[in-house]
Scaffold this active site. Structure first.
Site: not given
Ligand code: SAJ
Length: 434
Positions: A15, A213, A264, A267, A336
Site C-alpha cells: 500500500y 510518526k 481497524g 496504522c 485489515r
C-alpha cells in the site's frame, strides 16, 4: 559533490511502496520495485495493480509507467546495487502480545546491505519503534555492507503518511517529515522527495521523526477512545453522544472524534504499540488503555445486538443476522483489523450470518454478498459496522419489508433512532441512549 539521483529502488510494493514507486516513475526516474511476492511482481510488470480496493488513480498511473518502461518489478535484490536512492517500505507489524516484529525489515535491510554501493541514499519509510534506526537499522546496514553510515552511504528516516483508499493523493498532499543525520543526506532526501510531494517537507533529527510518526497515530487512537468512552456513558445516561460531540466541538480548541464500532486498519491498531514498546522504564497507561477501549467496541456492538434479539424474543441460535460493512473504514475495500471481523467471529458461533460490503472481499470463509437486499432478506437483525455511503440511502420502509424481525444495530450513527422506532424497529446504536 553529491551525485544527483537518477535511479530509484523501492523495497516492498504494498500500500505504501507501490504508489511511491509509481510517483517516482511518473516523474521520469528509472524506478525498480523489489518485491518478494513473485505473483505481485508478475501483475505489476503487466501493468496490473495487485492491491485490493479502489485506490483512485493508481491503476492508471501504474499501467502508464510500466508501458513507458519507467517502472519494473523484480524479486532480485541485486537490483539495489544499481540504485542511487533506495526506499524501504516493508511492513512492521506487531505480535499478538503487542511487541514489534522487525523480521521483514531485517530481511529487506540485509538484502540492501549486501548490494549497497557507495554514495547511495537509503530512506526508511516503515513505521518504527523510536530508537530502531540507531539501534537496529544502522548497525545492520553497516555490518552487512561493510560501509560506514554518513561516510560511505546516506541515511534518512522519512515515515510514510499514506491514507489507504486514497494512497496516491495522500502521498502527494500530506506533509512529509525527514529525520536526518547530516546535511548531505538531508539535501539528497529533500531533492528526491520534493520531486513527488506537493506539501511542506519538515526536517528534524531521526529519533524525533520516529516518535512523530508513532505518536501522530497514538494521538488519534486516544482521541477515538475518548469519544468511545463518552459514547458508552451516553448510552447509560440516555443521551445522544453525537449531539454531545456536536456541542462539545462548539467550544474553542475542542475536537472530539467520532465514536463507533471500533478502530481497524493497519496504522492506529499497531503504531501506538510500536511507540509504547520503546519505553522500557515505566509504562504508557493511557495508550494501552485507549487500545483496550477501542478493541472493546466491536464486542459492545455484539452486546447491543444480542440484547435487542432477546427483547424481540428471538433465540440467537435460530436467528439470521446481517453484518453490513466488512471494510475497516467507509467507502474502501481494506479489511485489515476491521471491527466487523470481530463481530462476525463472535456471532458466527451461534447465529446464521450473512455479510455485505460494496467494496471489500471477505478475507475469511463466510456467507457474503454484494447484493444488500439479499443480505437483509428475512434477517432478524441488521448490524451496521461500517458507514459506507450506500447505507445512508437505505429506505426504512423497504428495510422493514425485507427483514423478518425489525432490529437495527447502528455502529456508525447511520440512522435516526426516533424514525426507526416510528417504523416499528427495535433500534440500538453506539452512543445512542434510550
Ligand atoms: N475512526 C473512528 N473515529 C474517528 C476516526 C476514525 O472510529 O473519529 C476509525 C475508523 O472507522 C477506522 C479507524 O478508526 O476503523 C482508523 O481510521 P483512520 O481514519 O485513522 O484511517 P487509517 O487507519 O487509514 O489511518 C491513516 C493514518 N495515516 C497514516 O498512518 C499515514 C492516520 O494517521 C491518518 O490520520 C488517517 O489515515 C487519515 O485520516 O488520514
Amino acid at each position: 559533490m553529491l551525485m544527483s539521483i537518477k535511479r530509484i529502488c523501492v523495497v516492498g510494493l504494498g500500500y505504501v511502496g507501490l504508489p511511491l514507486a509509481c510517483l517516482f516513475a511518473d516523474k521520469g526516474y528509472e524506478t525498480v520495485g523489489l518485491e518478494k511476492d513473485r505473483k505481485k511482481v508478475g501483475s505489476i510488470n503487466q501493468g496490473i495493480c495487485p492491491l485490493r480496493g479502489k485506490e483512485p488513480g493508481l491503476k492508471e498511473i501504474l499501467s502508464t509507467v510500466v508501458e513507458k518502461g519507467k517502472l519494473i518489478a523484480t524479486s532480485d535484490p541485486e537490483i539495489c546495487s544499481l540504485a542511487d536512492a533506495i526506499f524501504v517500505c516493508v511492513d512492521t507489524p506487531i505480535s499478538d502480545n503487542h511487541k514489534p516484529v522487525l523480521t521483514f525489515l531485517k530481511s529487506a535491510l540485509t538484502e540492501i546491505g549486501k548490494n549497497l554501493k557507495k554514495g547511495t541514499l537509503v530512506s526508511v519509510e516503515s513505521t518504527l519503534p523510536p530508537r530502531t534506526m540507531d539501534n537496529f537499522v544502522i548497525p545492520l546496514l553497516e555490518r552487512v555492507s561493510g560501509l560506514r553510515v554518513d561516510d560511505d552511504f546516506h541515511l534518512v528516516y522519512s515515515p510514510e503518511r499514506i491514507l489507504p483508499g486514497n494512497a496516491l493523493e495522500s502521498l502527494r498532499r500530506n506533509a512529509r517529515i525527514i529525520g536526518y543525520r547530516d546535511h548531505d543526506s538531508l539535501s539528497l532526501a529533500r531533492e528526491i522527495y520534493s520531486a513527488i510531494i506537493e506539501a511542506p517537507i519538515h526536517q528534524t533529527d531521526i529519533i524525533t521523526a520516529e516518535i512523530v510518526k508513532t505518536v501522530e497515530n497514538a494521538y488519534r487512537d486516544v482521541q477515538i477512545a475518548f469519544a468511545n468512552e463518552v459514547a458508552l456513558a451516553c448510552e447509560e445516561l440516555g443521551a445522544d453522544v453525537f449531539e454531545v460531540r456536536r456541542l462539545v466541538n462548539t467550544s474553542p480548541f475542542r475536537d472530539m472524534h467520532l465514536p463507533g464500532s471500533g478502530v481497524g486498519g493497519h496504522c492506529l491498531t499497531k503504531d501506538p504499540w510500536l511507540f509504547a514498546s520503546s519505553i522500557t522504564h515505566g509504562s504508557l497507561p493511557l495508550i494501552s488503555t485507549a487500545r483496550a477501549i477501542n478493541d472493546s467496541m466491536p464486542k459492545h456492538l455484539v452486546a447491543l445486538a444480542t440484547g435487542a434479539l432477546r427483547e424481540a424474543g428471538i433465540e440467537i441460535s435460530r436467528s439470521k443476522i446481517s453484518v453490513l460493512g466488512l471494510a475497516f473504514r467507509k467507502d474502501i475495500g481494506d479489511t485489515r483489523n476491521s471491527p466487523a471481523l470481530v463481530v462476525i467471529d463472535i456471532l458466527r458461533k451461534d447465529a446464521k450470518i450473512v455479510v455485505h460490503d460494496p467494496y471489500a472481499d471477505p478475507p475469511i470463509e463466510i456467507a457474503f454478498t454484494r447484493d444488500i437486499n439479499e443480505a437483509l432478506r428475512d434477517s432478524d437483525c441488521a448490524i451496521f459496522v461500517t458507514d459506507h455511503s450506500d447505507y445512508y440511502k437505505i429506505d426504512l420502509q423497504e428495510l422493514a419489508r425485507l427483514m423478518r424481525t425489525k432490529i437495527i444495530v447502528d455502529g456508525r450513527n447511520l440512522f435516526d433512532a426516533k424514525k426507526c422506532r416510528e417504523k416499528g424497529f427495535i433500534y440500538r446504536g453506539i452512543g445512542k441512549g434510550r
